[in-house]
Design an enzyme around this catalytic site. Structure first.
Site, PDB file in Angstrom:
ATOM      1  N   SER A  82       1.503  -1.130  -0.084  1.00 14.03           N
ATOM      2  CA  SER A  82      -0.088  -0.620   0.143  1.00 14.03           C
ATOM      3  C   SER A  82       1.115   1.089   0.409  1.00 14.03           C
ATOM      4  CB  SER A  82      -0.847  -0.026   0.891  1.00 14.03           C
ATOM      5  OG  SER A  82      -2.373   0.850   0.695  1.00 14.03           O
ATOM      6  N   HIS A 231      -7.255  -5.867  -0.153  1.00  8.10           N
ATOM      7  CA  HIS A 231      -5.957  -5.269  -0.253  1.00  8.10           C
ATOM      8  C   HIS A 231      -4.653  -5.137   0.984  1.00  8.10           C
ATOM      9  CE1 HIS A 231      -3.849  -1.530  -0.740  1.00  8.10           C
ATOM     10  NE2 HIS A 231      -4.251  -1.471   0.206  1.00  8.10           N
TER      11      HIS A 231
END
Length: 250
Positions: A82, A231
């Site tokens: 991320s 994610h």
């Protein structure tokens, strides 16, 4: 920059994402330690790293290089998830000779729309001075619409200090820099080293629309998708994620 070092062999730097700390990629570290020297870092304004007023990707990349210099490490593989993936990409683009392999987990070199307003609201409105236990903090998060898994992750940065609970995060500085965090600088050159992008099949952070941008900046790129993950792919299917990373940087 705060860090933890373990293992022996070629150096690998592990960089966590927004609101995280160096423990986020601890399982990956354990997988790599038999073959690599693993350095897990706290990004500025996270964990026990210094507090800074303005987080930009060139500044955060420079922090990684400063750590390598301080440890007299000429070159390292860099793995980032991320926001940490953006830091890893910026480091490779700005200091290509210092990066032997690049692994980017579920993020693209693009600007994103704001998607953390609910999280900021939950964190900033948590009544730290009135908290008596962590369960109260979890209940607060849940009432404001934060799912249980995300709330548990965020509360890892809540610690008990001398005067009650406090954040390890520098929330004010992160909020101030949020526009920089979700954006992406313009780079006029690419990174020619070996690069791997790993995405979660159920995540919308890396899409086919990002393909041309990724290839332009990282022409020697490979891609993997982990089915059944979003994610948080490294936490949802750690054995698969860790194996993919290790096989790529070996």
């Amino acid at each position: 920059m705060n860090y933890v070092k373990s293992g022996n062999g070629p150096v690998v730097i592990l960089i966590h994402g927004l609101f995280g700390d160096l423990d986020n990629l601890k399982l990956l570290s354990k997988t790599l330690e038999d073959s690599f020297t693993v350095i897990r870092v706290d990004v500025a304004n996270h964990g026990n790293s210094p507090r800074i007023a303005n987080m930009t990707y060139p500044n955060l990349a420079a922090d990684i290089i400063s750590l390598l210099d301080a440890l007299q490490i000429e070159q390292a593989s860099i793995v980032g998830h991320s926001m940490g993936g953006k830091i890893a990409m910026a480091t490779a683009l700005l200091y290509p000779a210092r990066v032997s392999h690049l692994v980017v987990a579920d993020i693209a070199p693009v600007c994103y729309n704001s998607r953390h307003d609910k999280v900021f609201n939950a964190l900033e409105t948590l009544p730290l001075s009135n908290l008596t236990n962590r369960r109260e903090a979890l209940t607060h998060m849940q009432k404001l619409g934060i799912d249980d898994g995300t709330a548990q992750f965020l509360l890892k940065s809540l610690k008990r200090g001398d005067n009650g609970f406090e954040w390890k995060l520098n929330l004010a500085a992160i909020r101030q820099s949020y526009t920089n965090i979700i954006s992406w600088p313009v780079f006029t050159h690419n990174y020619q080293g070996p690069c791997l992008f790993i995405r979660g099949a159920d995540s919308d952070y890396v899409t086919t629309e990002h393909r041309s941008t990724i290839i332009k900046l990282f022409p020697n790129v490979k891609a993997k998708t982990i089915e059944g993950t979003g994610h948080w792919l490294h936490a949802q299917k750690p054995s698969i994620f860790n194996r993919i990373v290790k096989e790529f940087i070996l």
